[in-house]
Design a protein around this motif. Sequence first.
Motif, short mmCIF file in Angstrom:
data_model
loop_
_atom_site.label_atom_id
_atom_site.label_comp_id
_atom_site.label_asym_id
_atom_site.label_seq_id
_atom_site.Cartn_x
_atom_site.Cartn_y
_atom_site.Cartn_z
N LYS A 85 5.60 119.82 121.93
CA LYS A 85 5.17 121.00 121.19
C LYS A 85 4.86 120.63 119.75
O LYS A 85 5.52 119.76 119.17
CB LYS A 85 6.27 122.09 121.24
CG LYS A 85 6.54 122.60 122.66
CD LYS A 85 7.62 123.66 122.69
CE LYS A 85 9.01 123.11 122.61
NZ LYS A 85 9.40 122.34 123.83
N HIS A 118 4.36 125.60 119.26
CA HIS A 118 5.80 125.86 119.35
C HIS A 118 6.15 127.32 119.06
O HIS A 118 7.03 127.88 119.71
CB HIS A 118 6.56 124.95 118.38
CG HIS A 118 7.97 124.68 118.80
ND1 HIS A 118 8.66 123.56 118.45
CD2 HIS A 118 8.84 125.40 119.54
CE1 HIS A 118 9.87 123.59 118.97
NE2 HIS A 118 10.01 124.71 119.63
N TRP A 119 5.54 127.91 118.10
CA TRP A 119 5.66 129.35 117.87
C TRP A 119 4.50 129.77 116.99
O TRP A 119 3.75 128.94 116.48
CB TRP A 119 7.01 129.75 117.27
CG TRP A 119 7.31 129.24 115.88
CD1 TRP A 119 6.97 129.84 114.69
CD2 TRP A 119 8.03 128.05 115.53
NE1 TRP A 119 7.42 129.10 113.63
CE2 TRP A 119 8.08 127.99 114.11
CE3 TRP A 119 8.64 127.02 116.27
CZ2 TRP A 119 8.71 126.95 113.42
CZ3 TRP A 119 9.26 125.98 115.57
CH2 TRP A 119 9.29 125.95 114.18
N ARG A 120 4.30 131.05 116.84
CA ARG A 120 3.17 131.58 116.09
C ARG A 120 3.37 131.34 114.59
O ARG A 120 4.41 131.63 114.02
CB ARG A 120 3.02 133.09 116.35
CG ARG A 120 1.81 133.73 115.65
CD ARG A 120 0.54 133.28 116.33
NE ARG A 120 -0.64 133.70 115.58
CZ ARG A 120 -1.27 134.87 115.73
NH1 ARG A 120 -0.81 135.75 116.61
NH2 ARG A 120 -2.36 135.14 115.05
N SER A 147 4.35 128.72 123.14
CA SER A 147 5.78 128.95 123.24
C SER A 147 6.16 130.07 122.28
O SER A 147 5.62 130.16 121.17
CB SER A 147 6.55 127.67 122.90
OG SER A 147 7.95 127.85 122.99
N ASN A 148 7.07 130.92 122.72
CA ASN A 148 7.58 132.02 121.88
C ASN A 148 6.50 133.00 121.43
O ASN A 148 6.62 133.61 120.37
CB ASN A 148 8.30 131.45 120.64
CG ASN A 148 9.53 130.65 120.99
OD1 ASN A 148 10.43 131.13 121.66
ND2 ASN A 148 9.55 129.39 120.56
N LEU A 149 5.49 133.20 122.25
CA LEU A 149 4.47 134.21 121.95
C LEU A 149 4.76 135.47 122.76
O LEU A 149 4.99 135.40 123.97
CB LEU A 149 3.06 133.70 122.26
CG LEU A 149 2.30 133.13 121.04
CD1 LEU A 149 3.03 131.92 120.48
CD2 LEU A 149 0.87 132.79 121.41
N ASP A 169 3.55 130.03 128.89
CA ASP A 169 4.22 130.56 127.71
C ASP A 169 5.69 130.21 127.88
O ASP A 169 6.35 130.69 128.80
CB ASP A 169 4.03 132.08 127.60
CG ASP A 169 4.54 132.66 126.28
OD1 ASP A 169 4.93 131.87 125.40
OD2 ASP A 169 4.54 133.90 126.14
N VAL A 171 9.37 130.55 126.88
CA VAL A 171 10.15 131.58 126.20
C VAL A 171 11.62 131.48 126.61
O VAL A 171 11.96 130.90 127.64
CB VAL A 171 9.63 133.00 126.52
CG1 VAL A 171 8.22 133.19 125.96
CG2 VAL A 171 9.65 133.26 128.03
N MET A 288 14.50 135.08 120.91
CA MET A 288 14.26 133.71 120.50
C MET A 288 15.57 133.09 120.05
O MET A 288 16.49 133.77 119.62
CB MET A 288 13.23 133.62 119.37
CG MET A 288 11.84 134.13 119.75
SD MET A 288 10.70 134.13 118.35
CE MET A 288 10.60 132.38 117.96
#
Length: 289
Positions: A85, A118-120, A147-149, A169, A171, A288
Amino acid sequence: MIPRIPHDEVTLPDGGSMPRLGMGTWYLGEGRRPPEDEIAALRTGLDAGVRLIDTAEMYADGGAERLIGRAIAGYDRASLFLVSKVYPHNAGRARLRRSLEASLRRMGVDYLDMYLLHWRGSIPLAETVECMEAAVDAGLIRQWGVSNLDMTDMRELMRVANGSHCCVDQVLYHLGSRGIEVDLLPWLRKRRILVMAYCPLAQAGRLRDGLLDSAVVREVAAAHGFTPMQVLLAFVLHRPDVVAIPRSGNPRHVLENVAVLSDPLTDDEYAALDRAFPAPDHPVPLDME
Protein backbone atom coordinates in the motif's frame (compact mmCIF):
# COMPACT_ATOMS: atom_id res chain seq x y z
CA MET A 1 4.25 -32.39 8.75
CA ILE A 2 2.89 -28.89 8.17
CA PRO A 3 -0.78 -29.01 7.07
CA ARG A 4 -1.50 -27.62 3.63
CA ILE A 5 -4.11 -24.95 3.08
CA PRO A 6 -7.13 -25.97 0.97
CA HIS A 7 -7.35 -24.41 -2.47
CA ASP A 8 -9.64 -21.47 -1.77
CA GLU A 9 -9.67 -18.40 -3.99
CA VAL A 10 -11.94 -15.57 -5.04
CA THR A 11 -12.40 -14.16 -8.52
CA LEU A 12 -11.23 -10.62 -9.22
CA PRO A 13 -13.22 -8.25 -11.44
CA ASP A 14 -10.75 -8.79 -14.30
CA GLY A 15 -11.25 -12.56 -14.14
CA GLY A 16 -8.06 -13.30 -12.24
CA SER A 17 -8.00 -14.97 -8.84
CA MET A 18 -6.83 -14.09 -5.36
CA PRO A 19 -6.33 -16.30 -2.28
CA ARG A 20 -9.02 -15.93 0.37
CA LEU A 21 -6.62 -16.27 3.29
CA GLY A 22 -3.40 -14.36 3.59
CA MET A 23 -0.90 -13.09 6.12
CA GLY A 24 -0.88 -9.50 7.29
CA THR A 25 2.33 -7.79 8.42
CA TRP A 26 1.16 -4.75 10.38
CA TYR A 27 3.50 -4.35 13.40
CA LEU A 28 6.02 -6.81 11.97
CA GLY A 29 9.55 -5.57 11.42
CA GLU A 30 9.33 -3.15 14.34
CA GLY A 31 11.66 -5.04 16.67
CA ARG A 32 8.89 -6.29 18.97
CA ARG A 33 10.31 -9.78 18.57
CA PRO A 34 13.43 -11.17 16.87
CA PRO A 35 13.13 -10.80 13.08
CA GLU A 36 14.09 -14.45 12.68
CA ASP A 37 10.91 -15.40 14.57
CA GLU A 38 8.75 -13.25 12.32
CA ILE A 39 10.45 -14.63 9.21
CA ALA A 40 9.83 -18.14 10.53
CA ALA A 41 6.13 -17.34 10.95
CA LEU A 42 5.86 -16.08 7.37
CA ARG A 43 7.72 -19.09 6.02
CA THR A 44 5.53 -21.42 8.05
CA GLY A 45 2.54 -19.91 6.28
CA LEU A 46 4.22 -20.18 2.89
CA ASP A 47 5.10 -23.82 3.52
CA ALA A 48 1.47 -24.45 4.47
CA GLY A 49 0.34 -23.01 1.14
CA VAL A 50 -0.60 -19.46 2.17
CA ARG A 51 0.36 -17.46 -0.92
CA LEU A 52 -1.03 -14.01 -0.07
CA ILE A 53 1.08 -11.58 1.97
CA ASP A 54 -0.17 -8.06 2.66
CA THR A 55 2.03 -5.16 3.69
CA ALA A 56 2.51 -1.40 3.24
CA GLU A 57 5.29 1.13 2.93
CA MET A 58 4.01 2.54 6.24
CA TYR A 59 4.54 -0.67 8.23
CA ALA A 60 7.74 -0.25 10.27
CA ASP A 61 8.72 2.48 7.78
CA GLY A 62 9.43 -0.15 5.13
CA GLY A 63 10.74 -2.68 7.64
CA ALA A 64 7.85 -5.08 7.04
CA GLU A 65 8.55 -5.07 3.30
CA ARG A 66 12.21 -5.82 3.95
CA LEU A 67 11.20 -8.65 6.28
CA ILE A 68 8.97 -10.10 3.55
CA GLY A 69 11.85 -9.88 1.10
CA ARG A 70 13.94 -12.05 3.39
CA ALA A 71 11.07 -14.45 4.06
CA ILE A 72 10.21 -15.11 0.42
CA ALA A 73 13.79 -15.57 -0.77
CA GLY A 74 14.00 -18.97 -2.40
CA TYR A 75 10.26 -19.31 -3.00
CA ASP A 76 8.74 -19.25 -6.47
CA ARG A 77 7.69 -15.63 -7.01
CA ALA A 78 5.03 -16.59 -9.54
CA SER A 79 3.23 -18.65 -6.90
CA LEU A 80 2.93 -15.71 -4.49
CA PHE A 81 0.32 -12.95 -4.28
CA LEU A 82 2.01 -9.85 -2.86
CA VAL A 83 0.07 -6.76 -1.83
CA SER A 84 1.44 -3.44 -0.63
CA LYS A 85 0.00 0.00 0.00
CA VAL A 86 1.09 3.54 -0.78
CA TYR A 87 0.83 6.44 1.64
CA PRO A 88 -1.88 8.94 0.61
CA HIS A 89 0.69 11.74 0.31
CA ASN A 90 2.72 9.57 -2.09
CA ALA A 91 -0.28 8.57 -4.24
CA GLY A 92 0.12 11.11 -7.03
CA ARG A 93 2.23 11.86 -10.11
CA ALA A 94 5.13 13.24 -8.11
CA ARG A 95 5.71 10.24 -5.87
CA LEU A 96 3.66 7.10 -6.56
CA ARG A 97 6.09 5.54 -9.03
CA ARG A 98 9.02 6.24 -6.72
CA SER A 99 7.19 4.77 -3.70
CA LEU A 100 6.19 1.70 -5.67
CA GLU A 101 9.71 1.06 -6.91
CA ALA A 102 11.06 1.47 -3.38
CA SER A 103 8.58 -1.15 -2.14
CA LEU A 104 9.65 -3.51 -4.90
CA ARG A 105 13.32 -3.06 -4.00
CA ARG A 106 12.66 -3.73 -0.32
CA MET A 107 10.86 -6.97 -1.17
CA GLY A 108 13.31 -7.95 -3.89
CA VAL A 109 10.64 -8.48 -6.55
CA ASP A 110 9.86 -7.03 -9.97
CA TYR A 111 6.12 -6.53 -9.56
CA LEU A 112 3.24 -6.54 -7.08
CA ASP A 113 0.08 -8.51 -7.60
CA MET A 114 -1.95 -5.75 -5.96
CA TYR A 115 -1.16 -2.14 -4.97
CA LEU A 116 -3.52 -0.18 -2.75
CA LEU A 117 -4.11 3.43 -1.79
CA HIS A 118 -3.71 3.10 1.99
CA TRP A 119 -6.38 5.65 2.88
CA ARG A 120 -7.95 8.76 1.40
CA GLY A 121 -5.74 11.82 1.33
CA SER A 122 -5.67 15.20 -0.37
CA ILE A 123 -4.46 13.99 -3.77
CA PRO A 124 -7.45 13.70 -6.15
CA LEU A 125 -8.62 10.14 -6.74
CA ALA A 126 -8.47 10.73 -10.49
CA GLU A 127 -4.74 11.41 -10.23
CA THR A 128 -4.13 8.33 -8.10
CA VAL A 129 -6.07 6.15 -10.54
CA GLU A 130 -4.08 7.57 -13.46
CA CYS A 131 -0.84 6.61 -11.68
CA MET A 132 -2.13 3.16 -10.78
CA GLU A 133 -3.12 2.51 -14.39
CA ALA A 134 0.32 3.68 -15.55
CA ALA A 135 1.94 1.23 -13.12
CA VAL A 136 -0.20 -1.59 -14.55
CA ASP A 137 0.83 -0.61 -18.08
CA ALA A 138 4.49 -0.59 -17.00
CA GLY A 139 4.17 -4.13 -15.61
CA LEU A 140 5.01 -3.02 -12.06
CA ILE A 141 1.65 -4.10 -10.65
CA ARG A 142 -1.00 -6.55 -11.85
CA GLN A 143 -4.04 -4.91 -10.23
CA TRP A 144 -4.81 -2.05 -7.91
CA GLY A 145 -7.31 -1.22 -5.22
CA VAL A 146 -7.94 0.95 -2.20
CA SER A 147 -8.05 0.70 1.57
CA ASN A 148 -10.21 2.41 4.19
CA LEU A 149 -12.51 4.05 1.64
CA ASP A 150 -16.12 4.44 2.70
CA MET A 151 -19.26 4.65 0.60
CA THR A 152 -18.81 8.34 -0.27
CA ASP A 153 -15.21 7.78 -1.38
CA MET A 154 -16.08 4.67 -3.36
CA ARG A 155 -18.90 6.39 -5.21
CA GLU A 156 -16.52 9.19 -6.11
CA LEU A 157 -13.93 6.65 -7.27
CA MET A 158 -16.43 5.04 -9.62
CA ARG A 159 -17.04 8.41 -11.27
CA VAL A 160 -13.42 9.01 -12.30
CA ALA A 161 -11.88 7.60 -15.47
CA ASN A 162 -10.92 3.94 -14.96
CA GLY A 163 -12.06 4.05 -11.33
CA SER A 164 -14.10 0.95 -12.01
CA HIS A 165 -10.83 -0.97 -12.43
CA CYS A 166 -10.52 -0.99 -8.63
CA CYS A 167 -10.36 -4.63 -7.50
CA VAL A 168 -10.57 -4.46 -3.71
CA ASP A 169 -11.37 -2.24 -0.75
CA GLN A 170 -9.34 -3.30 2.30
CA VAL A 171 -11.24 -2.37 5.46
CA LEU A 172 -11.46 -3.23 9.14
CA TYR A 173 -13.92 -6.11 9.53
CA HIS A 174 -14.44 -8.60 12.31
CA LEU A 175 -17.20 -10.13 14.41
CA GLY A 176 -17.32 -7.06 16.65
CA SER A 177 -17.18 -4.52 13.82
CA ARG A 178 -19.78 -5.28 11.16
CA GLY A 179 -20.85 -1.88 9.92
CA ILE A 180 -19.74 -2.63 6.35
CA GLU A 181 -22.47 -5.29 6.09
CA VAL A 182 -25.15 -2.58 6.11
CA ASP A 183 -24.19 -0.75 2.94
CA LEU A 184 -20.55 -0.95 1.81
CA LEU A 185 -20.27 -4.73 1.49
CA PRO A 186 -23.46 -5.16 -0.59
CA TRP A 187 -22.50 -2.16 -2.72
CA LEU A 188 -19.04 -3.60 -3.40
CA ARG A 189 -20.43 -7.07 -4.09
CA LYS A 190 -22.80 -5.67 -6.71
CA ARG A 191 -19.78 -4.22 -8.52
CA ARG A 192 -17.66 -7.36 -7.98
CA ILE A 193 -15.16 -5.42 -5.87
CA LEU A 194 -13.75 -7.64 -3.14
CA VAL A 195 -13.44 -6.86 0.53
CA MET A 196 -10.09 -7.53 2.19
CA ALA A 197 -10.64 -7.74 5.94
CA TYR A 198 -7.79 -6.45 8.03
CA CYS A 199 -7.73 -7.19 11.78
CA PRO A 200 -10.22 -10.08 11.32
CA LEU A 201 -9.12 -11.29 14.77
CA ALA A 202 -9.95 -7.86 16.25
CA GLN A 203 -6.29 -7.60 17.28
CA ALA A 204 -6.59 -10.69 19.48
CA GLY A 205 -9.95 -9.44 20.71
CA ARG A 206 -8.67 -6.06 21.91
CA LEU A 207 -10.86 -4.07 19.52
CA ARG A 208 -14.14 -5.21 21.07
CA ASP A 209 -14.80 -6.10 24.68
CA GLY A 210 -16.29 -9.51 25.30
CA LEU A 211 -15.40 -11.19 22.01
CA LEU A 212 -13.03 -13.84 23.30
CA ASP A 213 -14.99 -14.37 26.51
CA SER A 214 -18.34 -14.74 24.76
CA ALA A 215 -20.17 -17.93 25.68
CA VAL A 216 -21.27 -18.35 22.06
CA VAL A 217 -17.74 -17.90 20.71
CA ARG A 218 -16.42 -20.42 23.21
CA GLU A 219 -19.20 -22.90 22.44
CA VAL A 220 -18.43 -22.75 18.72
CA ALA A 221 -14.71 -23.03 19.46
CA ALA A 222 -15.26 -26.17 21.53
CA ALA A 223 -17.31 -27.78 18.75
CA HIS A 224 -14.40 -27.42 16.31
CA GLY A 225 -11.45 -27.76 18.66
CA PHE A 226 -10.70 -24.10 17.89
CA THR A 227 -9.40 -21.25 19.95
CA PRO A 228 -11.76 -18.26 20.26
CA MET A 229 -9.56 -16.34 17.82
CA GLN A 230 -9.97 -19.08 15.24
CA VAL A 231 -13.73 -18.62 15.57
CA LEU A 232 -13.34 -14.90 14.82
CA LEU A 233 -11.44 -15.76 11.64
CA ALA A 234 -13.95 -18.43 10.67
CA PHE A 235 -16.76 -15.90 11.03
CA VAL A 236 -15.14 -13.56 8.49
CA LEU A 237 -14.27 -16.40 6.11
CA HIS A 238 -17.85 -17.67 6.19
CA ARG A 239 -18.55 -15.06 3.52
CA PRO A 240 -17.15 -16.56 0.31
CA ASP A 241 -16.28 -13.21 -1.28
CA VAL A 242 -14.25 -11.80 1.63
CA VAL A 243 -10.46 -12.10 1.87
CA ALA A 244 -8.93 -12.17 5.36
CA ILE A 245 -5.36 -11.17 6.23
CA PRO A 246 -4.72 -11.96 9.91
CA ARG A 247 -1.32 -10.89 11.17
CA SER A 248 0.87 -13.10 13.32
CA GLY A 249 4.55 -13.34 14.09
CA ASN A 250 4.05 -16.73 15.74
CA PRO A 251 4.32 -19.89 13.59
CA ARG A 252 1.80 -21.77 15.74
CA HIS A 253 -0.79 -19.04 15.34
CA VAL A 254 -0.22 -18.99 11.59
CA LEU A 255 -1.01 -22.71 11.42
CA GLU A 256 -4.11 -22.17 13.55
CA ASN A 257 -5.27 -19.62 10.96
CA VAL A 258 -4.63 -22.10 8.16
CA ALA A 259 -6.66 -24.78 9.96
CA VAL A 260 -9.80 -22.64 9.87
CA LEU A 261 -10.28 -23.15 6.13
CA SER A 262 -10.43 -26.92 6.59
CA ASP A 263 -13.21 -26.75 9.17
CA PRO A 264 -15.67 -23.95 8.31
CA LEU A 265 -18.56 -22.85 10.49
CA THR A 266 -21.97 -24.32 9.94
CA ASP A 267 -24.79 -21.97 9.01
CA ASP A 268 -26.32 -22.49 12.45
CA GLU A 269 -23.06 -21.55 14.15
CA TYR A 270 -22.75 -18.45 12.01
CA ALA A 271 -26.34 -17.51 12.90
CA ALA A 272 -25.59 -17.91 16.61
CA LEU A 273 -22.59 -15.59 16.35
CA ASP A 274 -24.68 -13.18 14.31
CA ARG A 275 -27.25 -13.02 17.11
CA ALA A 276 -24.59 -12.56 19.79
CA PHE A 277 -22.81 -9.74 17.94
CA PRO A 278 -25.33 -8.34 15.45
CA ALA A 279 -24.50 -5.94 12.66
CA PRO A 280 -25.97 -2.45 13.10
CA ASP A 281 -29.41 -1.83 11.60
CA HIS A 282 -28.39 1.48 10.03
CA PRO A 283 -25.34 2.90 8.20
CA VAL A 284 -22.44 3.81 10.48
CA PRO A 285 -19.08 5.51 9.80
CA LEU A 286 -16.38 3.21 8.49
CA ASP A 287 -14.46 1.71 11.39
CA MET A 288 -10.69 2.18 11.20
CA GLU A 289 -7.74 1.19 13.33
